[in-house]
Enzyme design. Sequence first.
Site, PDB file in Angstrom:
ATOM      1  CG  HIS A  92      -1.728   1.179   1.455  1.00  0.00           C
ATOM      2  ND1 HIS A  92      -2.906   1.255   0.783  1.00  0.00           N
ATOM      3  CD2 HIS A  92      -1.366   2.646   1.955  1.00  0.00           C
ATOM      4  CE1 HIS A  92      -3.647   2.617   1.074  1.00  0.00           C
ATOM      5  NE2 HIS A  92      -2.836   3.287   1.776  1.00  0.00           N
ATOM      6  CD  GLU A  93       1.524   3.479   3.596  1.00  0.00           C
ATOM      7  OE1 GLU A  93       1.974   4.640   3.069  1.00  0.00           O
ATOM      8  OE2 GLU A  93       0.560   3.423   4.232  1.00  0.00           O
ATOM      9  CG  HIS A 131       0.357   6.210  -0.709  1.00  0.00           C
ATOM     10  ND1 HIS A 131      -0.482   6.645  -1.691  1.00  0.00           N
ATOM     11  CD2 HIS A 131       0.041   5.584   0.562  1.00  0.00           C
ATOM     12  CE1 HIS A 131      -1.713   6.456  -0.751  1.00  0.00           C
ATOM     13  NE2 HIS A 131      -1.484   5.778   0.558  1.00  0.00           N
TER      14      HIS A 131
END
Length: 443
Positions: A17-18, A21
């Site tokens: 998920h990170e 980003h």
Amino acid sequence: MKIIAFLLSVGPLIILHELGHYFAARACGVKVVRFSIFMGKIIWSRKFGRDQTEWAISAIPIGGYVKMLDDRDPATRATTPEDQKREFTRQNVWKRIAIIGAGPLTNFIVAIFLLAGLFMHGVPEPGNKVRIVPVESVAYQAGLRGGEAIVAVDGEPVEAWGEIHMAFVRAAMDKQEVRLDLRQEGGGNIAAVIPASAMSASKLDGDVLGSLGLMVQRQAATIGMVFPDGAAARAGLQSGDVVLAVDGKPMIDGITTIDAIRASQGQPLAVLVQRGAEQITLQITPQIEQSDKIARIKAEVLSPAVTVMVVRGPVDAVAKGASATWEQSVLIVKMIGKMFTGEVSVKNLTGPITIADVADQTIRHGLVETLKLIAAISIGLGVMNLLPIPVLDGGLLLYYSLEVLTGRPLPPKVDQHVRTVGFVLFVMLMSLALYNDVTRLIS
């Protein structure tokens, strides 16, 4: 073990998920100051790369974050002309939307490809045949008796119980009738309708299918562990025995076998079992436990569902993975909405303790079940991060959507107040989840 199971199932999803980003920020020309797994105080960190990005692990095992150059934070304010060009808030709104949306999008993509891989490999799932239907149930009134195969729900073909369950949950959410196409054991085809009134009365936080009298067909009762101090051991019952009848009444599965034992009220039972090539009748006298007054024989009665292997080709597998991801996402959103209206109890909100417990149990069932769980958690992370709470990705996306519509960002004071309120809501939400976890653990 539960902590390890939690880290193995959730940790990679947080990292991915990170990373969504992170790579989106890099692609948009934004400088990343820190990449942290988990939240709170940093317990380990190292700096790498041309930008000397700090890669860190923090103390609180909830979520993670990517910290970019951001003039709203004195610690990450751009101080040089070069950094000012790479500062987050100076990017156009579409770049900011892409950076924030990349995290949840990564979770959904991971789930799609995990599920697609499972469907290509083949997933053993409970089949579509119905167990004997209770006479007083809604399903019985609709014409089901047991032994039928549900081949379509509302015109959509189904082959596994999970698909049937999802279709019924959607109907219960929308309070709509359910139309079933059934294939009888003899080969004939019939149709049945579960009325909207029954679906609207379904308990969404309970067993929707079970409340209607629908259960998946199970295999014959097989004896697992036999405890040495119990009635089963004294009567000579052995692990691997298949229960055929109790007092002359055929036992179709483990449920009927357990019901017959409990109904005995401690009276002797003639239990016919298949042991290898021979059939043996054993006299077993169940013991009534003083704690709950229930008759038991102190042996495991195993009765897994009759399963089918769901297999798809590459294209169909990706399509089915995407469809399953979408359906689960919509279901989670609807469940959250029902919590706000009181139709579903907030007790269904779970946190890391429950996830760790479920992960620990699932890992014991093998790689396929573990990957299915990881896909489900990934979908949950994607949806939860899209909730319109200011400290989450969804709240930021709401900001930037308003900026697209109005042509200007929120005033700094309003932004700060909204972030404060959002943080409070987030803490309350997490506190409720942890409270539910602890309550479940104690009970």
